[in-house]
Design a protein around this motif. Structure first.
Motif, PDB file in Angstrom:
ATOM      1  N   ILE A   1       2.271   5.024  11.433  1.00 48.32           N
ATOM      2  CA  ILE A   1       3.502   4.816  10.675  1.00 48.32           C
ATOM      3  C   ILE A   1       4.065   6.138  10.139  1.00 48.32           C
ATOM      4  N   SER A   2       3.170   6.989   9.630  1.00 49.08           N
ATOM      5  CA  SER A   2       3.654   8.244   9.036  1.00 49.08           C
ATOM      6  C   SER A   2       4.372   9.096  10.091  1.00 49.08           C
TER       7      SER A   2
ATOM      8  N   ILE B   1       8.442  -0.872   5.058  1.00 46.48           N
ATOM      9  CA  ILE B   1       7.985  -0.305   6.332  1.00 46.48           C
ATOM     10  C   ILE B   1       8.381  -1.156   7.545  1.00 46.48           C
TER      11      ILE B   1
ATOM     12  N   HIS C   1       0.810  -1.221   0.000  1.00 44.89           N
ATOM     13  CA  HIS C   1       0.000   0.000   0.000  1.00 44.89           C
ATOM     14  C   HIS C   1       0.842   1.270   0.000  1.00 44.89           C
ATOM     15  N   CYS C   2       2.134   1.124   0.049  1.00 43.73           N
ATOM     16  CA  CYS C   2       2.990   2.321   0.135  1.00 43.73           C
ATOM     17  C   CYS C   2       3.360   2.795  -1.270  1.00 43.73           C
ATOM     18  N   PRO C   3       2.927   4.000  -1.654  1.00 43.95           N
ATOM     19  CA  PRO C   3       3.246   4.497  -2.998  1.00 43.95           C
ATOM     20  C   PRO C   3       4.735   4.741  -3.201  1.00 43.95           C
ATOM     21  N   ARG C   4       5.500   4.857  -2.102  1.00 44.75           N
ATOM     22  CA  ARG C   4       6.940   5.079  -2.218  1.00 44.75           C
ATOM     23  C   ARG C   4       7.733   3.776  -2.165  1.00 44.75           C
TER      24      ARG C   4
ATOM     25  N   SER D   1      -1.739   5.693   3.755  1.00 40.48           N
ATOM     26  CA  SER D   1      -2.475   4.532   3.225  1.00 40.48           C
ATOM     27  C   SER D   1      -1.993   3.244   3.906  1.00 40.48           C
ATOM     28  N   CYS D   2      -0.770   3.222   4.382  1.00 37.12           N
ATOM     29  CA  CYS D   2      -0.281   2.047   5.143  1.00 37.12           C
ATOM     30  C   CYS D   2      -1.056   1.903   6.450  1.00 37.12           C
TER      31      CYS D   2
ATOM     32  N   MET E   1       7.798   7.578  10.742  1.00 44.64           N
ATOM     33  CA  MET E   1       8.762   7.857   9.670  1.00 44.64           C
ATOM     34  C   MET E   1       9.289   9.295   9.782  1.00 44.64           C
TER      35      MET E   1
ATOM     36  N   CYS F   1       9.027   9.159   3.011  1.00 43.79           N
ATOM     37  CA  CYS F   1       7.584   9.011   3.302  1.00 43.79           C
ATOM     38  C   CYS F   1       6.869  10.336   3.029  1.00 43.79           C
ATOM     39  N   ILE F   2       5.731  10.260   2.330  1.00 41.88           N
ATOM     40  CA  ILE F   2       4.985  11.486   2.013  1.00 41.88           C
ATOM     41  C   ILE F   2       3.787  11.694   2.949  1.00 41.88           C
ATOM     42  N   GLY F   3       3.684  10.814   3.950  1.00 49.82           N
ATOM     43  CA  GLY F   3       2.623  11.004   4.948  1.00 49.82           C
ATOM     44  C   GLY F   3       1.221  10.740   4.440  1.00 49.82           C
ATOM     45  N   CYS F   4       1.082   9.908   3.413  1.00 54.37           N
ATOM     46  CA  CYS F   4      -0.257   9.678   2.842  1.00 54.37           C
ATOM     47  C   CYS F   4      -1.134   8.802   3.739  1.00 54.37           C
TER      48      CYS F   4
HETATM   49  S1  SF4 Z   1       2.492   7.191   5.039  1.00 55.63           S
HETATM   50 FE1  SF4 Z   1       2.863   4.989   4.820  1.00 55.63          FE
HETATM   51  S2  SF4 Z   1       2.141   4.474   2.757  1.00 55.63           S
HETATM   52 FE2  SF4 Z   1       2.377   6.711   2.821  1.00 55.63          FE
HETATM   53  S3  SF4 Z   1       4.458   7.051   2.045  1.00 55.63           S
HETATM   54 FE3  SF4 Z   1       4.590   6.964   4.281  1.00 55.63          FE
HETATM   55  S4  SF4 Z   1       5.082   4.837   4.719  1.00 55.63           S
HETATM   56 FE4  SF4 Z   1       4.352   4.881   2.611  1.00 55.63          FE
END
Ligand code: SF4
Ligand code: SF4
Length: 217
Positions: free
Chosen positions: A204-205, A153, A146-149, A193-194, A208, A188-191
């Protein structure tokens, strides 16, 4: 480590490992010791007291151990855990006072490996210490796809936990330096979705972002 041993294990006389009863499961020290045993390589131990943290346990943990052996010093529990491992041939322990030196000499003047009950109690203490201080990632891998990057994780969280617990040791920065920039916590872009699929509901965001900030500073 497996790849390294396959390439060079035949020429190794010993391997120095971070090994103590906390890292037995936390850093999979057990798996490393078992792997070295396959190659017949003896173990030299560093950080037997986890940077001193296992010499000074929280009151509740210390009381649990003292109820089993009232006369035993807390550091001796960590050393006697190592005495249960036949693969260990050398234990390197930093000491900062003559009293610590004398206590260590007393402990090592005879082999007193932990018995089954003591070992069980000690590993329970380790679980309690970890529960309080680390994120409960089970490495189920649900989040990865699920991680776009494309971040790994669970591996990053394992390093984050190590870094948090060791209050800034060298292991996590060293491991991160081997990763490309787009696979580091700062990518990590903080989305989040994980987080939507994490059964442990780990933020998780936030981890990170905190990790990226800690290894930069
Ligand atoms: S928030 Fe989660 S899914 Fe989104 S970029 Fe960061 S680690 Fe990946
Ligand atoms: S989904 Fe949660 S528990 Fe599973 S690996 Fe990812 S962060 Fe860890």
């Amino acid at each position: 480590m497996r790849r390294f041993l396959a390439a060079y294990g035949g020429g190794m006389e010993f391997c120095q490992l971070q090994l103590n009863y906390l890292d037995w499961t936390f850093q999979d020290a057990r798996g490393k010791v078992e792997l070295l045993a396959e190659y017949g390589i003896p173990v030299w131990v560093m950080e037997p007291l986890g940077g001193g943290r296992l010499a000074d346990l929280p009151e509740e943990s210390a009381a649990r151990l003292q109820s089993l052996r009232p006369d035993e010093g807390i550091p001796a529990w960590a050393f006697r855990f190592l005495q249960t491992l036949p693969e260990v041939v050398v234990t390197l322990s930093g000491m900062s006072s003559p009293a610590q030196l004398e206590e260590n000499i007393r402990t090592f003047s005879r082999e007193r490996p932990l018995d089954g009950e003591e070992k069980k109690a000690l590993l329970k203490v380790a679980d309690g210490l970890l529960e309080r201080r680390v994120l409960p990632c089970t490495a189920c891998h649900y989040c990865i796809s699920h991680c776009p990057r494309g971040l790994d994780i669970p591996s990053l969280l394992a390093l984050y936990n190590e870094h948090s617990f060791s209050e800034g040791g060298f292991l996590a920065p060293m491991a991160l330096s081997a990763l490309p920039a787009d696979k580091q916590p700062g990518a990590c872009i903080g989305c989040r979705s994980c987080e939507a699929v994490c059964p442990q509901q780990i933020k998780i965001s936030e981890a990170m972002a905190d990790f990226a900030q800690k290894v930069q500073s």
